[in-house]
Write an enzyme that holds these catalytic residues in place. Structure first.
Site, PDB file in Angstrom:
ATOM      1  N   ASP A  44      40.239  34.965  28.100  1.00  0.00           N
ATOM      2  CA  ASP A  44      40.131  36.023  28.864  1.00  0.00           C
ATOM      3  C   ASP A  44      41.359  37.191  28.587  1.00  0.00           C
ATOM      4  OD1 ASP A  44      39.562  37.839  31.524  1.00  0.00           O
ATOM      5  OD2 ASP A  44      41.661  37.343  31.810  1.00  0.00           O
ATOM      6  N   TYR A  49      46.287  44.396  28.628  1.00  0.00           N
ATOM      7  CA  TYR A  49      47.546  43.465  28.416  1.00  0.00           C
ATOM      8  C   TYR A  49      48.233  43.622  27.164  1.00  0.00           C
ATOM      9  CZ  TYR A  49      44.968  40.445  31.906  1.00  0.00           C
ATOM     10  OH  TYR A  49      44.260  40.157  32.981  1.00  0.00           O
ATOM     11  N   LYS A  74      38.518  43.693  29.188  1.00  0.00           N
ATOM     12  CA  LYS A  74      38.567  44.675  30.192  1.00  0.00           C
ATOM     13  C   LYS A  74      38.832  46.080  29.769  1.00  0.00           C
ATOM     14  CE  LYS A  74      40.180  40.685  33.039  1.00  0.00           C
ATOM     15  NZ  LYS A  74      40.962  40.292  32.065  1.00  0.00           N
ATOM     16  N   HIS A 107      38.452  46.860  34.544  1.00  0.00           N
ATOM     17  CA  HIS A 107      39.706  46.265  35.050  1.00  0.00           C
ATOM     18  C   HIS A 107      39.819  46.452  36.523  1.00  0.00           C
ATOM     19  CE1 HIS A 107      43.230  44.547  33.111  1.00  0.00           C
ATOM     20  NE2 HIS A 107      43.290  44.099  34.503  1.00  0.00           N
TER      21      HIS A 107
END
Ligand code: A2P
Length: 290
Positions: A44, A49, A74, A107
């Site tokens: 994931d 990120y 996401k 997200h």
């Protein structure tokens, strides 16, 4: 034997995946490669990120065939809107080095500009219809936001990924997800968020969980992951440490009792962070081109 969950569209996903939230780019390649070598088949990540390229590199270096690994990412709120989200898919897949995604989530709700969230979701529906993604979903949606989304879109999300660990079980969101056939996926499933946000207590040190773990020779993290699995959730524990990555996948050889599950549920503190009010002004990270 690992466990799998099945979505409302029939697609299956390994219940436990490696999370890479807070994993620095330079540590991500090794963490992903290590996890895949240890048997994980689910990663994931998220555009926000800022480590999708490194997830792709870890996948490549592991030598595990792409089709054996479930990849989830996401779209960040700065890429919401119909065309913007279609482009976000292009950015993420290029960085990851893959053509198709197994699961693509929004997200966060952009609550103050919810129409952009809706348009972003409609782009996910288009990607699903085109076969570019195998399943679509959301993250951090409270019941009111889920209702608003369901009212204006056609495809029920496969997943709603939320903060969920024994100190924050979000029973109301879990019930809402279940009522719509949406799988609940836990972020910060072993309570790591509590150390990032400076909370004084952490389920990784909880004495009730420790006492349960002693019965099976398992750590607090392993007991919590087992609790998620037995309650039908997916969980994506984050670690950059090979021993802990291995430990978090060694959760398929014991079974908690109903009473133990109830005792863990009872640890909920109701203490949560606000997942409903991020805005572009305070959280407007720009996601770079691939
Ligand atoms: P590290 O990456 O050094 O292992 P969460 O996924 O719930 O947010 O938790 C992640 C946090 O918990 C990280 O700080 C991670 O640190 C730590 N962690 C991951 N696995 C374990 C484990 N099995 N035991 C203790 N701490 C862990």
């Amino acid at each position: 034997m690992s466990s799998a969950v099945t979505f409302n569209n029939g697609v299956t996903m390994p219940a436990i995946g490696l999370g890479v939230f807070q994993t620095a780019p330079e540590e991500t390649v090794t963490a992903v490669q290590t996890a895949l070598e240890l048997g994980y088949r689910h990663i994931d990540t998220a555009a926000a990120y800022l480590n999708e390229r490194e997830v792709g590199e870890g996948l490549h270096r592991s030598g595990v065939p792409r089709e054996e690994v479930f990849i989830e990412t996401k779209v960040w709120i700065t890429d919401y809107g119909y065309d913007e989200t279609l482009h976000a898919f292009e950015k993420s897949t290029k960085k990851l080095g893959v053509e198709q995604l197994d699961l693509l989530l929004l997200h966060q709700p952009l609550t103050a500009k919810f129409e952009r969230t809706i348009q972003a979701y409609k782009a996910l529906e288009k990607l699903l219809a085109d076969g570019a993604v195998r399943a679509i979903g959301v993250s951090n949606l409270v019941p009111a936001r889920l209702d608003a989304l369901l009212a204006e879109t056609d495809i029920v999300p496969a997943v709603n990924q939320i903060e969920l660990h024994p100190y924050n079980t979000h029973a109301e969101i879990q019930a809402k997800n279940a009522a719509h056939g949406i799988l609940t996926q836990a972020w910060s499933p072993i309570g790591g968020i509590r150390s990032y946000n400076g909370s004084s207590s952490n389920p990784l040190n909880d004495p009730t969980i420790r006492a349960i773990g002693e019965v099976y020779g398992k750590t607090n993290a392993q007991v919590m992951l087992r609790w998620h699995i037995q309650q039908g959730r997916s969980a994506i524990p984050k670690s950059i440490n090979a021993e802990r990555i291995a430990q978090n996948f060694d959760v398929f050889d014991f079974e908690l009792t109903g009473d133990e599950l109830t005792r863990i549920d009872a640890l909920d503190t109701g203490d949560t962070i606000d997942i409903d009010n991020l805005d572009l002004e305070s959280s407007g990270i720009v996601i770079d081109e691939a």
